[in-house]
Design an enzyme around this catalytic site. Structure first.
Site, PDB file in Angstrom:
ATOM      1  N   ASP A 199       3.062  -9.815   1.102  1.00  0.00           N
ATOM      2  CA  ASP A 199       2.194  -9.389   2.199  1.00  0.00           C
ATOM      3  C   ASP A 199       2.262 -10.501   3.241  1.00  0.00           C
ATOM      4  OD1 ASP A 199       0.174  -8.828   3.992  1.00  0.00           O
ATOM      5  OD2 ASP A 199      -1.271  -8.211   2.482  1.00  0.00           O
ATOM      6  N   HIS A 200       2.986 -10.252   4.327  1.00  0.00           N
ATOM      7  CA  HIS A 200       3.260 -11.346   5.260  1.00  0.00           C
ATOM      8  C   HIS A 200       1.989 -11.871   5.929  1.00  0.00           C
ATOM      9  CE1 HIS A 200       3.347  -8.003   8.243  1.00  0.00           C
ATOM     10  NE2 HIS A 200       2.948  -8.928   9.093  1.00  0.00           N
ATOM     11  N   HIS A 262      -2.730  -5.311   4.081  1.00  0.00           N
ATOM     12  CA  HIS A 262      -2.967  -6.519   4.877  1.00  0.00           C
ATOM     13  C   HIS A 262      -4.448  -6.865   5.028  1.00  0.00           C
ATOM     14  CE1 HIS A 262       1.203  -6.522   5.718  1.00  0.00           C
ATOM     15  NE2 HIS A 262       1.198  -5.683   6.714  1.00  0.00           N
TER      16      HIS A 262
END
Length: 510
Positions: A199-200, A262
């Site tokens: 999950d950036h 996110h």
């Protein structure tokens, strides 16, 4: 998994990238795709540029397009030159980096591809002394994840002389049942400790800094609870539309694409309890407990506390902008949400009764991701105020586009009398430290290589977030919305404002 001593803290190293990085090979499935070109290769090149990769590091690209190793190197050079925003290509660094780039063409449904890959890995291990360490990165359609994992296992690559890890991009399933099924399929080849769900957002400096800000300072942690915090707003807004990805986005939508992964992970990081130590599983245990504490909604509660939206056409900056239904590949009667706003409540001792307002959307007025923590105002207004602006006693953690922290409070205006006005104290990463912040993918790729899963999402966390989102999915799926309900370039549908107004709150305008 990273093997830490009981009192060892992975966050205590001020230069996390200076950890001992082992030799390894990263195998990228989908190497001809957008993510590889825009994010993965530029991030890996930057790590090489900063001398943070081992000498024997290598990359194997996998896609259907026939290419030689040299053609792949040329293509990746173009990607690095185009998408490395703050790093100019250094010929000496690139030459050394490019020698470790290889390519294998084939279809993921072809067993022969995995046999050829296995042979290539053996040759690279002999040539570059990688110790049998392999990181498989799935940058493909989610429907192919299980098939690729099983192809890796069938060819005997799931285990080896060194470690074997699997990095999986979102979305991880499309509901709770599919997420569980996918995990079960992956676990047939890889242990859960070797599955890294990326999950950036969790790799962004400001999201990581939430932990430092809360648990490294004695000023704010005592205030981080229902007694002092009135409500929390988490925003992930984009000013662009679907950018040619209409067909994909039509199957996902804002709720699944942004909130389920996110923004719920950001919320968990903001609201989690302090962990006993900052070992990887201790931190993830607390994030998981927070997600499991979010109150699931009944259908009636969904209708009160969740607002879907879809952008319509508008004129922005002198140009006509299409609505979502006019985008290529989108059904002209689509019911896909391009905006979602949800009020969440956490049923635990710290947060009972505090609303967490989470919103995200395409084609909004501004590109911004931030966390706004509204503290309670003083119990008695003794002084005159220049402004009735509610945005005081407010802490803002900015995630993008400019990472930093702002604290807004009231101060006496110069001159006679006791008239107050809002003021702000600001911290900016770039100006405060005078150095670039690593990109999210630089941080997360290196963490996966060294075996530190702290910033990655565990299976139980994925399932907990789907459990929260699924009741909303079910109601929205059964309800025909009057779309479009907000014009492109605005801050979303009016119903989202009404949702906050019921509790006497308003959305902050970043």
């Amino acid at each position: 998994m990273l093997d830490l001593m009981p009192n060892e803290n992975p966050f205590q190293d001020p230069l996390r990238f200076e950890r001992q990085v082992p030799e390894c090979v990263i195998v990228i499935f989908g190497a001809n795709g957008d993510l590889t070109k825009r994010k993965l290769l530029p991030a890996l090149y930057r790590l090489a540029f900063d001398r943070r990769l081992a000498a024997g590091f290598a990359v194997v690209g996998i896609s259907r397009t026939p290419m030689s190793d040299d053609q792949f190197r040329d293509k990746m050079r173009e990607s690095v030159e185009q998408f490395s925003e703050d790093t100019k290509l250094d010929e000496e660094v690139w030459s050394a980096f490019a020698r470790g780039l290889y390519y294998v063409a084939g279809d993921i449904g072809d067993a022969g591809l995995y046999q050829r890959l296995n042979q290539k890995l053996g040759a690279i291990e002999t040539e570059r002394h990688t110790g049998g360490n392999v990181l498989f990165y799935l940058s493909t359609q989610p429907s192919q994840y299980a098939e690729i994992a099983h192809g890796i296992g069938a060819a005997g690559m799931g285990k080896g002389n060194g470690w074997r890890r699997l990095v999986v991009e979102k979305p991880f399933g499309h509901d709770l049942a599919s997420a569980k099924e996918l995990s079960n399929r992956l676990h047939e080849v890889f242990d859960e400790s070797d599955v890294y769900r990326i999950d950036h957002y969790l790799g962004k400096e400001t999201v990581q800094n939430i932990l430092a800000f809360r648990f490294g300072n004695g000023i704010f942690e005592p205030l981080w609870n229902r007694r002092y915090i009135n409500h929390v707003q988490i925003t992930g807004a984009e000013s662009i539309g679907v950018e040619g990805r209409g067909a994909y986005y039509q199957e996902a939508g804002a709720l699944d694409d942004m909130i389920q992964n996110h923004l719920l992970q950001v919320m968990a990081t903001v609201a989690m309890e302090p962990s006993a130590s900052f070992r990887a599983n201790s931190v993830r245990d607390e994030r998981s407990k927070l997600l499991r504490s979010i109150r699931p909604m009944t259908p009636d509660e969904v209708r009160q506390n969740a607002v879907p939206g879809q952008y319509g056409p508008a004129r922005i900056g002198g140009q006509d902008v299409p609505g979502f239904r006019q985008e290529p590949g989108v059904d002209p009667n689509s019911q896909t949400n391009t905006y979602a706003a949800v009020t969440f409540f956490v049923d635990n001792w710290r947060w009972a009764g505090v609303p967490f307002y989470v919103r995200t959307g395409k084609r909004l007025a501004k590109r911004v991701s931030e966390i706004a923590i509204q503290f309670n105002s003083a119990p008695l207004h003794l002084f005159n105020q220049d402004s009735g602006d509610p945005g005081v006693n407010l802490l803002i953690l900015r995630i993008q586009p400019e990472e930093g922290i702002s604290l807004k409070f009231l101060s006496k205006r110069p001159g006679s009398g006791m008239t107050l006005r809002p003021v702000s104290m600001d911290f900016n990463y770039g100006s405060s430290f005078g150095e670039r912040s690593p990109s999210a993918y630089e941080t997360l790729l290196l963490d996966a290589i060294v075996g530190d899963p702290t910033l990655y999402t565990r299976q139980d966390m994925v399932e907990a977030s789907w459990s929260v989102v699924e009741p909303i999915q079910n109601v929205w799926r059964e309800t025909k919305s009057e779309f479009p309900n907000y014009p492109a370039g605005s801050w979303g549908p009016a119903a989202a404002d009404v949702m906050l107004a019921r509790r006497g709150h308003v959305w902050r305008k970043p």
